[in-house]
Design an enzyme around this catalytic site. Structure first.
Site: not given
Length: 688
Positions: A346, A382
């Site tokens: 993330d 990401e």
């Protein structure tokens, strides 16, 4: 109660049961004293408090021969409370061990979990003396031994990989075949009746949204909501307790992994190492903030405040050797002890930052690249965060794949009918070489997706023009407003057959595009059965049917789409040309060159002016190989005549998204008078 405390060892960090007793070790560079607190079996009463006797290389440690697996514990850390200097020690606060392998209980939100006096005019410069133990979860001493048996990781090559992004609870909460008491848990996802859906669908990997220990935010609890997604980690080694079934334990996670492996499915964890649940300078004191705030977090020019590139209040300080060690130890733990096959990181740009910005050779990225364990598993970034120059698509080093949001936006815009999308579509179809064809990277580095947990589902992408997030109780201000979506003529649910038919055609075209594109496709849980969130494009706090997968009682349209998606995946897996290991414009050693041609509807090659014609919405992609493949895209409202290339052989239909057809073998087509229906993708294969 007295305990015979020994000096123990400064390694390994955490609570380590050795078969006789337990060694406790915790890093803190600025603490003056660390106390280990032991609790009764229910975690309500502190039964002992002992100061760790030794301090070696900034690690506090001690050994207790009486302590066995199952013992509950936590820490109190003494030191200066000087927020202006970045130091926030408060021994009144019970703290979670960063290396705890399991937690018992959840945070019960109370002002006592804050290191300062809530409501005081001096805010975080004040000091709170209330004991927080009564509202804090407790760490658990764990015996990590488990009999794996013959667990063999599937080791799916990247070009063969098809990812299914899912949620542990969402996958099983409504599965009537699984007993009520375990639904929503790791044990439920280990159930063969849950795994069967993944197997019959044909995906090769499940990417689980955060499963490491996390807590619900206080402001959500006060609204009667929860942090369903879980991007609020506080324990990098412990599984989230909410996913452990009643009476179960930490080994449920390992059973789930083994059962998925037995089915040939890899397990990828979505991990959050960029920030923690402790928030900004006004956030709670749960672990790192009270253990050594100045080491664990990146501080601003004024060390009272945090250097925040995550939008969540803080940024983990991976530039510190001990913090880097913690993250690396955590990753290796999940691979070596739990057998996971990879990670999706993330806000990964924050993991590659230093004070000067993102660096592809940042200490964390270099450490992972050279690690003999981690360099062999799947690594997905990401590639953005909220900081300066946070968008870094294509800039991660070799060995990494990256979520490609430009693929999502381009494919949505094209099928929506926007003008000027042909150049972008062509690039995305061939693996986004402009971003990824560097340093020996391959097409699989582009993780292609049209939908993900963040945003509209596929059904909502073709059913809503606008977001409808009122259920989040933020005045519909949360979530993106640029969704590249189209409601096909009516907002939300409808009984209009023409609108429903068009929506079906649109989602078939988008799913078809995803599964014939070069790169690594990722499907969102439930898209294959028409899961809708009612137009909510930020359903992070909705722990209810809005976010849960339902497989029973499907509408006929959704049942048909499920069958269509299964056939599409089977088509991709049966045609190596749709998942080529190299960029098609350049052959690897030992490979035959592949010729790519872009065609106009008249069958001639695209000219430069054709690419910039805003009215052009029809495109042919000819991949000349043995046999050749021809993909025809038409996002017009009308059918378009298309001249098929004449190569001395015929063409057979492999895919027709207008009719929802994916025949088992190519269906011969007539070249004369060939037309591409409106809003349709066709794929043909050269035949005898």
């Amino acid at each position: 109660m007295s305990f015979a405390l020994r000096e123990g060892r400064p390694f390994p960090l955490g609570a380590t049961w050795d078969g006789s007793g337990t060694n406790f070790a915790i890093f803190s560079a600025h603490a003056r004293k660390v106390e280990l607190c032991l609790f009764d079996a229910r975690g309500r009463r502190e039964i002992a408090r002992v100061a760790l006797p030794e301090y070696t290389h900034e690690v506090w440690h001690g050994y207790l021969p009486e302590v066995r697996p199952g013992q509950l514990y936590g820490y109190r850390v003494h030191g200066p409370y000087e927020p202006q200097a970045g130091l926030r020690f408060n021994p009144n606060k019970l703290l979670i061990d960063p290396y705890a392998l399991m937690l018992q209980g959840e945070v019960v939100w109370h002002d006592a979990v804050f290191g300062y006096r809530m409501g005081n005019a001096r805010a975080d410069l004040s000091f709170d003396r209330r004991d927080s133990a009564f509202v804090m979860p407790k760490c658990v001493v764990v015996d990590p031994a488990v009999t794996w048996g013959p667990d063999y990781p599937p080791n799916i090559p990247w070009p063969e990989t098809i990812i299914y992004e899912a949620h542990v609870k969402g996958m099983t909460a409504q599965n009537a075949a699984i007993p009520d008491r375990v639904r929503g848990s790791f044990a439920a996802l280990a159930d063969p009746r849950a795994i069967e859906h993944l197997v019959t669908l044909g995906v090769t990997a499940i990417e689980l949204m955060p499963t490491q220990a996390f807590f619900d935010d206080r402001y959500l609890i006060e609204k009667g909501l929860t942090n369903y997604w879980g991007y609020n980690t506080i324990g990098f080694f412990a599984p989230a307790t909410r996913y452990i079934s009643p009476g179960g334990g930490v080994h449920e996670f390992k059973l789930m992994v083994r059962r998925l492996h037995e089915a040939g499915i890899e397990v990828i964890l979505d991990v959050v190492y960029n920030h923690t649940a402790e928030g900004n300078h006004l956030g709670p004191t749960l672990s790192f903030k009270g253990i050594d705030n100045a080491s664990y977090y990146m501080l601003g020019d004024d060390p009272r405040y945090y250097y925040d590139t995550t939008g969540c209040g803080n940024t983990v300080n991976l530039g510190h050797q001990r913090v880097l060690q913690m993250v690396m130890d955590s990753l290796r733990y999940w691979v070596e002890a739990c057998h996971v096959d990879g990670f999706r990181f993330d806000l990964a740009t924050s993991l590659g930052r230093d004070r000067q910005g993102f660096n592809a050779n940042a200490v964390f990225l270099d450490a992972v690249r050279q690690d003999p364990v981690l360099s062999r598993v799947k690594l997905i970034a990401e590639p953005w965060d909220t900081g300066h120059e946070g968008y870094q698509l294509g800039n991660f080093p070799p060995g990494w794949a990256e979520w490609n949001d430009q693929y999502r936006d381009t494919v949505r815009s094209y099928w929506k009918g926007d003008a000027g999308e042909l150049p972008g579509l062509a690039s995305q179809l061939l693996g986004s070489a402009g971003h990824f064809d560097r340093r020996g990277r391959r097409p699989w580095a582009s993780v292609n997706f049209i939908t993900a947990h963040d945003g509209f589902t596929l059904a909502d992408t073709v059913s809503y023009n606008d977001k409808h997030n009122a259920a989040n109780e933020e005045g519909n201000r949360d979530g993106h407003s640029d969704n590249r979506s189209w409601n096909c003529g009516e907002e939300g649910p409808t009984e209009d057959a023409e609108v429903l038919d068009l929506r079906d055609r649109m989602r078939r075209a988008m799913m078809g595009t995803l599964l014939i594109s070069q790169g690594t496709p990722m499907l969102l849980m439930g898209d294959e059965v028409g899961r809708s969130q009612g137009g909510n494009n930020n359903a992070y706090c909705q722990d209810n049917a809005m976010n849960w997968l339902k497989l029973e009682g499907l509408e006929p349209r959704d049942a048909a789409f499920l069958d269509f998606t299964r056939r599409l995946i089977a088509l991709r897996r049966s045609r190596p040309l749709l998942r080529h290991p190299s960029f098609l414009h350049k052959a690897a050693v030992g490979e035959e060159p592949v010729e790519v041609r872009w065609l106009r509807p008249d069958g001639e090659e695209m000219e430069p002016d054709d690419w910039h014609n805003p009215a052009a919405r029809t495109l042919g992609l000819l991949i000349r190989n043995k046999p050749a493949l021809l993909a025809l895209f038409n996002s017009h409202f009308e059918e378009v005549p298309f001249s098929l290339p004449v190569r001395g052989r015929g063409w057979g239909l492999l895919l027709d998204t207008a009719a929802g057809r994916v025949p088992e073998r190519p269906v011969p087509q007539r070249a004369a008078g060939f037309v591409v229906p409106p809003r349709t993708l066709l794929v043909l294969e050269e035949t005898e």
